[in-house]
Design an enzyme around this catalytic site. Structure first.
Site, PDB file in Angstrom:
ATOM      1  N   GLY A  39      32.543  -0.040 -15.029  1.00 48.16           N
ATOM      2  CA  GLY A  39      32.181   1.335 -14.670  1.00 48.16           C
ATOM      3  C   GLY A  39      31.768   1.408 -13.203  1.00 48.16           C
ATOM      4  N   SER A  40      31.122   0.352 -12.727  1.00 42.92           N
ATOM      5  CA  SER A  40      30.712   0.334 -11.318  1.00 42.92           C
ATOM      6  C   SER A  40      31.939   0.328 -10.416  1.00 42.92           C
ATOM      7  CB  SER A  40      29.856  -0.905 -11.035  1.00 42.92           C
ATOM      8  OG  SER A  40      28.745  -0.921 -11.895  1.00 42.92           O
ATOM      9  N   ASP A  87      28.278   7.059 -19.573  1.00 41.54           N
ATOM     10  CA  ASP A  87      27.398   7.061 -20.748  1.00 41.54           C
ATOM     11  C   ASP A  87      27.688   8.241 -21.660  1.00 41.54           C
ATOM     12  OD1 ASP A  87      26.240   4.923 -19.522  1.00 41.54           O
ATOM     13  OD2 ASP A  87      24.508   6.009 -18.757  1.00 41.54           O
ATOM     14  N   SER A 106      32.642   3.516 -18.445  1.00 43.01           N
ATOM     15  CA  SER A 106      32.298   2.092 -18.529  1.00 43.01           C
ATOM     16  C   SER A 106      32.595   1.608 -19.938  1.00 43.01           C
ATOM     17  CB  SER A 106      30.813   1.879 -18.232  1.00 43.01           C
ATOM     18  OG  SER A 106      30.432   0.559 -18.626  1.00 43.01           O
ATOM     19  N   HIS A 148      28.215   0.694 -24.222  1.00 47.26           N
ATOM     20  CA  HIS A 148      28.819   2.016 -24.047  1.00 47.26           C
ATOM     21  C   HIS A 148      29.616   2.444 -25.281  1.00 47.26           C
ATOM     22  CE1 HIS A 148      27.615   2.392 -19.783  1.00 47.26           C
ATOM     23  NE2 HIS A 148      27.460   1.098 -19.967  1.00 47.26           N
ATOM     24  N   ASN A 186      40.662  -5.773  -5.393  1.00 49.60           N
ATOM     25  CA  ASN A 186      41.408  -6.013  -6.624  1.00 49.60           C
ATOM     26  C   ASN A 186      40.398  -5.870  -7.758  1.00 49.60           C
ATOM     27  OD1 ASN A 186      42.763  -6.790  -8.847  1.00 49.60           O
ATOM     28  ND2 ASN A 186      43.388  -8.798  -8.101  1.00 49.60           N
TER      29      ASN A 186
HETATM   30  C1  LIG Z   1      25.647   6.113 -15.661  1.00 57.99           C
HETATM   31  C2  LIG Z   1      26.245   4.765 -15.417  1.00 57.99           C
HETATM   32  N1  LIG Z   1      27.177   4.633 -14.450  1.00 57.99           N
HETATM   33  C3  LIG Z   1      27.750   3.447 -14.196  1.00 57.99           C
HETATM   34  C4  LIG Z   1      27.430   2.325 -14.912  1.00 57.99           C
HETATM   35  C5  LIG Z   1      28.074   1.018 -14.580  1.00 57.99           C
HETATM   36  O1  LIG Z   1      28.946   0.544 -15.568  1.00 57.99           O
HETATM   37  P1  LIG Z   1      29.289  -1.019 -15.646  1.00 57.99           P
HETATM   38  O2  LIG Z   1      28.126  -1.714 -16.254  1.00 57.99           O
HETATM   39  O3  LIG Z   1      30.512  -1.094 -16.512  1.00 57.99           O
HETATM   40  O4  LIG Z   1      29.562  -1.480 -14.262  1.00 57.99           O
HETATM   41  C6  LIG Z   1      26.472   2.412 -15.925  1.00 57.99           C
HETATM   42  C7  LIG Z   1      26.118   1.209 -16.698  1.00 57.99           C
HETATM   43  O5  LIG Z   1      25.534   1.215 -17.738  1.00 57.99           O
HETATM   44  C8  LIG Z   1      25.857   3.661 -16.180  1.00 57.99           C
HETATM   45  O6  LIG Z   1      24.913   3.793 -17.136  1.00 57.99           O
END
Ligand SMILES: Cc1ncc(COP(=O)(O)O)c(C=O)c1O
Length: 498
Positions: A96-97, A206, A252, A257, A326
């Site tokens: 998600g990041s 989320d 994510s 999730h 990547n």
């Molecule tokens: C609102 C939100 N955005 C982004 C992320 C990031 O997701 P990831 O852990 O897959 O990088 C999270 C992670 O829980 C999140 O709660």
């Protein structure tokens, strides 16, 4: 007689299912989980993987095929997710990041019209109460986050503050999350974005499966005339999934999730098709070419381009138009994700039911707890929610059950969290609390005072940081676990009241 590869594979997959049924029973959806739960001895997780034989079989099958890098399973997952949400495209990424980083990066593309392109020094409005990687891509792309506050009651952006944060000529986008599966006020945020011609990035990490309903005329004025696929039509509202209203949205697939493939995420392109190729380019090394891995010459003129200062006919596979990364996941992850997608409707339902059970079970503790309200709701009753006068409604696919400990309660939120921990009940803070108070932002302010800006006060974010705690709502919770959580909290409050 020796067995064929297909027969061997079939046998491996049969055994895989048998093994999974024996070993992973505790990971089945809560309502069909027959594992013994011993209150106080067993853990009640706040979140976790929920899967059956289907996911393990899909993962093992994909490993036997050993394509490994993003391929047919990934492409199928992308099509299926986009079809579920009712968006133009979904692109699979490794978290998600990464999805947030790519969503913001795509909006820096030189291929966009100059007035829409985010360039260093431009501003992006976001909130302080949330997850750090909703915000960090803004800085990583050279832009400046402008923090506004959140309502402690919904956990979501105070949309009324958007105008305070707006800087003519500088503000280019709004990037905010639907907090803990509670859609933010999309009506107000979209109207603000349309008024100033700004991008809206919905961090939907989320909130997969939440819907937002808007009166038809208001939705049409914002450019939305259709419901998301499969969403019931009441004739008076346009109802779409969150993640299908902004320009770009992100998911994510990390285990807590709504669905998981271990690590993973997605970027959804809601309407504007060219954004897909920019996201893809940043995801895939910055290349200009859009061939899937293992394929050549999708554009039909692999040696027919002249771009930049390269010689005419330079191999399109090795032409780079962006400073890329990547950030692709592996194909076996997508194979697992496809099985999870099939279960998504039941997962969404379970999250709603689990939230409702907790809410009803703690209903008479309003004097010590302030419970989260869905955006646009003004009150909760045993018969449902009462709604505000906007005509908009939300239907939450809850990521968590958040409550705030009232200042006059005979205990603090840390005492409650510690007690829950002792009883092995998983609980969490709302991620970074007020992000501006995190060491990274305190340091950033010292190193580069212009790196971010705060518009207005952040009293709501502070309240969330100081008073809020959330429990899980994930589909793995069993009725016994929920009953235990309610019992523990009620006993704790009763003891403190004495
Ligand atoms: C609102 C939100 N955005 C982004 C992320 C990031 O997701 P990831 O852990 O897959 O990088 C999270 C992670 O829980 C999140 O709660």
């Amino acid at each position: 007689m020796s067995r064929s590869p297909a027969e061997i594979k079939q046998e491996i997959l049969r055994l895989t299912r048998e093994y999974t049924a024996l070993v992973h029973g505790a990971n089945r959806p809560g309502r069909e989980n027959a594992q013994a739960f011993t209150p106080g001895r067993s853990t009640v997780p706040y979140a976790g993987r929920v899967f059956t034989e289907d996911e393990v079989e899909a993962g093992v099958g994909a490993m036997l095929d050993f394509w490994l890098t993003l391929g047919a399973e990934g492409e199928a997952f992308e099509r299926e997710l986009a079809a579920f949400l009712g968006v133009k495209h979904s692109l699979l990424v490794n978290s998600g990041s990464s999805a947030n980083l790519l969503a913001l990066s795509a909006l820096t593309s030189h291929k966009l019209p100059a007035h829409k392109r985010i360039v260093p020094g431009d501003e992006v409005i976001t909130v302080a109460a949330g997850f750090p990687t909703t915000v960090s891509p803004i800085i990583q792309c050279g832009a400046v986050p402008v923090f506004i506050d959140s309502s402690p009651s919904t956990g979501n952006v105070c949309a009324g503050q958007l105008q305070t944060a707006y800087a003519p000529g500088k503000t280019k986008a709004v990037m905010i999350a639907h907090t803990l599966g509670n859609p933010f006020d999309l009506g107000a945020v979209l109207e603000f974005c349309r008024q100033h011609d700004l991008w809206l990035i919905e961090d939907n990490c989320d909130a997969l499966g939440c819907t937002y309903s808007m009166p038809v005329e208001r939705a049409k004025a914002l450019g939305f005339a259709e419901n998301s696929p499969g969403v019931p039509d009441d004739g008076r509202h346009i109802t779409r999934y969150t993640g299908a209203w902004g320009d770009i949205s992100t998911q994510s697939f990390y285990p807590p999730h709504h669905l998981t493939m271990g690590e993973g995420g997605a970027v959804n392109i809601v309407k504007h098709a060219p954004l897909k190729s920019y996201v893809e380019s940043f995801r895939d090394w910055g290349r200009d070419c859009w061939c899937h891995s293992g394929k050549d010459n999708t554009c039909g003129k692999r040696f027919g381009w002249q771009l930049g200062e390269l010689p005419r006919g330079y191999d399109h596979k090795y032409i780079y138009s962006h400073l890329g990364y990547n950030l692709k996941p592996l194909d076996p992850q997508a194979a697992i994700g496809r099985q999870q997608l099939k279960k998504l409707p039941s997962f969404i339902e379970a999250r709603k039911q689990n939230w409702a059970v907790l809410r009803a079970g703690l209903a008479d503790l309003e004097d010590v707890f302030a419970f989260t309200l869905p955006t646009h709701a003004v009150a909760w009753t045993q018969n449902g929610f009462e709604w505000d006068a906007t005509g908009c409604k939300t239907d939450c696919s809850w990521f968590g059950f958040m409550l705030r400990v009232r200042p006059n309660a005979p205990f603090t939120h840390s005492e409650l969290a510690r007690h829950l921990d002792e009883k092995k009940i998983g609980n969490r803070m709302l991620f970074g609390g007020n992000l501006v108070r995190q060491p990274v932002f305190v340091q950033l302010k010292k190193d580069r005072p212009q790196a971010f800006r705060v518009a207005g006060g952040l009293a709501g974010a502070d309240e969330i940081m100081n008073q809020a705690v959330f429990l899980g709502t994930f589909p793995g919770l069993t009725p016994a676990m929920l009953a235990f959580e309610i019992d523990v909290i009620r006993s704790f409050v009763a003891t403190k009241r004495k």
